[in-house]
Design an enzyme around this catalytic site. Structure first.
Site, mmCIF file in Angstrom:
data_model
loop_
_atom_site.group_PDB
_atom_site.id
_atom_site.type_symbol
_atom_site.label_atom_id
_atom_site.label_comp_id
_atom_site.label_asym_id
_atom_site.label_seq_id
_atom_site.Cartn_x
_atom_site.Cartn_y
_atom_site.Cartn_z
ATOM 1 N N GLU A 48 -0.676 -14.810 19.863
ATOM 2 C CA GLU A 48 -2.138 -14.676 19.762
ATOM 3 C C GLU A 48 -2.501 -13.271 20.235
ATOM 4 O O GLU A 48 -2.243 -12.918 21.376
ATOM 5 C CB GLU A 48 -2.786 -15.738 20.658
ATOM 6 C CG GLU A 48 -4.287 -15.631 20.759
ATOM 7 C CD GLU A 48 -4.837 -16.409 21.958
ATOM 8 O OE1 GLU A 48 -4.406 -17.550 22.211
ATOM 9 O OE2 GLU A 48 -5.703 -15.848 22.653
ATOM 10 N N ARG A 52 -9.528 -8.052 22.685
ATOM 11 C CA ARG A 52 -10.089 -7.381 23.866
ATOM 12 C C ARG A 52 -9.911 -5.888 23.749
ATOM 13 O O ARG A 52 -10.326 -5.134 24.619
ATOM 14 C CB ARG A 52 -9.396 -7.882 25.135
ATOM 15 C CG ARG A 52 -9.684 -9.335 25.383
ATOM 16 C CD ARG A 52 -8.920 -9.878 26.565
ATOM 17 N NE ARG A 52 -8.735 -11.297 26.369
ATOM 18 C CZ ARG A 52 -8.036 -12.075 27.174
ATOM 19 N NH1 ARG A 52 -7.471 -11.562 28.246
ATOM 20 N NH2 ARG A 52 -7.921 -13.345 26.913
ATOM 21 N N THR A 76 -9.540 -14.544 21.827
ATOM 22 C CA THR A 76 -10.769 -13.970 22.394
ATOM 23 C C THR A 76 -11.778 -13.647 21.291
ATOM 24 O O THR A 76 -12.411 -12.583 21.300
ATOM 25 C CB THR A 76 -10.472 -12.719 23.271
ATOM 26 O OG1 THR A 76 -9.242 -12.903 23.982
ATOM 27 C CG2 THR A 76 -11.572 -12.497 24.288
ATOM 28 N N LYS A 136 -8.343 -25.313 22.613
ATOM 29 C CA LYS A 136 -7.800 -24.584 23.763
ATOM 30 C C LYS A 136 -8.369 -25.215 25.028
ATOM 31 O O LYS A 136 -9.590 -25.366 25.142
ATOM 32 C CB LYS A 136 -8.212 -23.106 23.649
ATOM 33 C CG LYS A 136 -7.959 -22.280 24.910
ATOM 34 C CD LYS A 136 -8.232 -20.800 24.668
ATOM 35 C CE LYS A 136 -8.080 -20.014 25.959
ATOM 36 N NZ LYS A 136 -8.000 -18.564 25.738
HETATM 37 C C1 3PG Z 1 -6.512 -15.810 27.816
HETATM 38 O O1 3PG Z 1 -7.365 -15.952 26.972
HETATM 39 O O2 3PG Z 1 -6.485 -14.879 28.623
HETATM 40 C C2 3PG Z 1 -5.455 -16.804 27.807
HETATM 41 O O3 3PG Z 1 -6.016 -17.993 28.090
HETATM 42 C C3 3PG Z 1 -4.267 -16.492 28.644
HETATM 43 O O4 3PG Z 1 -4.506 -16.694 29.966
HETATM 44 P P1 3PG Z 1 -3.456 -16.087 31.011
HETATM 45 O O5 3PG Z 1 -3.564 -14.596 30.910
HETATM 46 O O6 3PG Z 1 -3.934 -16.596 32.345
HETATM 47 O O7 3PG Z 1 -2.102 -16.589 30.646
#
Ligand code: 3PG
Length: 220
Positions: A48, A52, A76, A136
């Site tokens: 994924e 960001r 995201t 999720k």
């Molecule tokens: C995120 O969107 O950041 C994911 O859920 C991953 O989370 P993590 O960085 O705590 O593994």
């Protein structure tokens, strides 16, 4: 409740077979292909790419072109614009931290398989209204653990709802999440943290993937 599922069974099957999905934030698109190869070589079949950074779409585009065997999605996704950009880049699925009805509608309209973020039964009901069955579960490790997820999942199990726990999960906690019956697969950034990407340490990345894939295989 009769909408076509937002994430087709074949895609859910691939996520389930991988057992683990790596959450990756790419700053330099040149890193995208080596990251995807290292994950796939290590046995992790899903990635994924988070929206960001402005480079996420380019990273997805390159991975789809050069590492077609990994299931590449977008994370995201906070806006309609993100959803459209993810689809245009070739993302095979989208994920969001929350359950924003506008983003859900955008994904449904443009046909992007989508897993919105949920942490309450109300979130799940909203997601169901949009045809989502794969969700999720976020932020998983700040909530009360897999047993709390199973309690929340119980009223929705007959609808085929499955979860991807994310948020603070690591190799140590991976087995307990994978053992949870309503969990489809588990995601996290522990496989490909920023320091490893900055060092371009693809051997460590592959090793992280191997360790996670070993745990995922053990549940089958
Ligand atoms: C995120 O969107 O950041 C994911 O859920 C991953 O989370 P993590 O960085 O705590 O593994």
């Amino acid at each position: 409740m009769t909408l076509k599922p937002m994430l087709p069974d074949a895609l859910a099957g691939r996520l389930s077979r991988s057992g683990v999905a790596a959450v990756v934030t790419v700053e330099n698109p040149d890193d995208a292909v080596p990251i995807a190869r290292a994950l796939l070589d290590g046995g992790v079949g899903a990635i994924e790419l988070t929206f960001r950074t402005a480079r996420a779409a380019e990273a997805i585009r390159r991975i789809r072109a050069e590492v077609p065997d990994i299931l590449a999605g977008a994370g995201t996704l906070l806006t309609r614009t993100h959803v459209l950009a993810a689809l245009e880049a070739g993302a095979l699925f989208g994920v969001a931290p929350g359950c924003n009805p506008a983003t859900l509608a955008a994904a449904r309209e443009c046909g992007l398989p989508f897993a919105p973020g949920v942490m309450t039964p109300t979130d799940i009901e909203i997601a169901l209204e949009h045809g989502c069955r794969v969700l999720k579960y976020f932020p998983a490790s700040n909530l009360a653990g897999p047993s709390a997820l199973e309690t929340m999942a119980a009223p929705f199990a007959h609808l085929g709802v499955r979860f991807i726990p994310l948020g603070g999960i690591n190799l140590a906690s991976l087995p307990q999440w994978l053992a949870s019956p309503s969990v489809l697969c588990v995601g996290g950034s522990w496989l490909a943290p920023r320091e490893i990407i900055q060092r371009q340490d693809w051997a460590t990345l592959r090793r992280n993937a191997e360790l996670a894939a070993e745990v995922a295989r053990a549940r089958k």
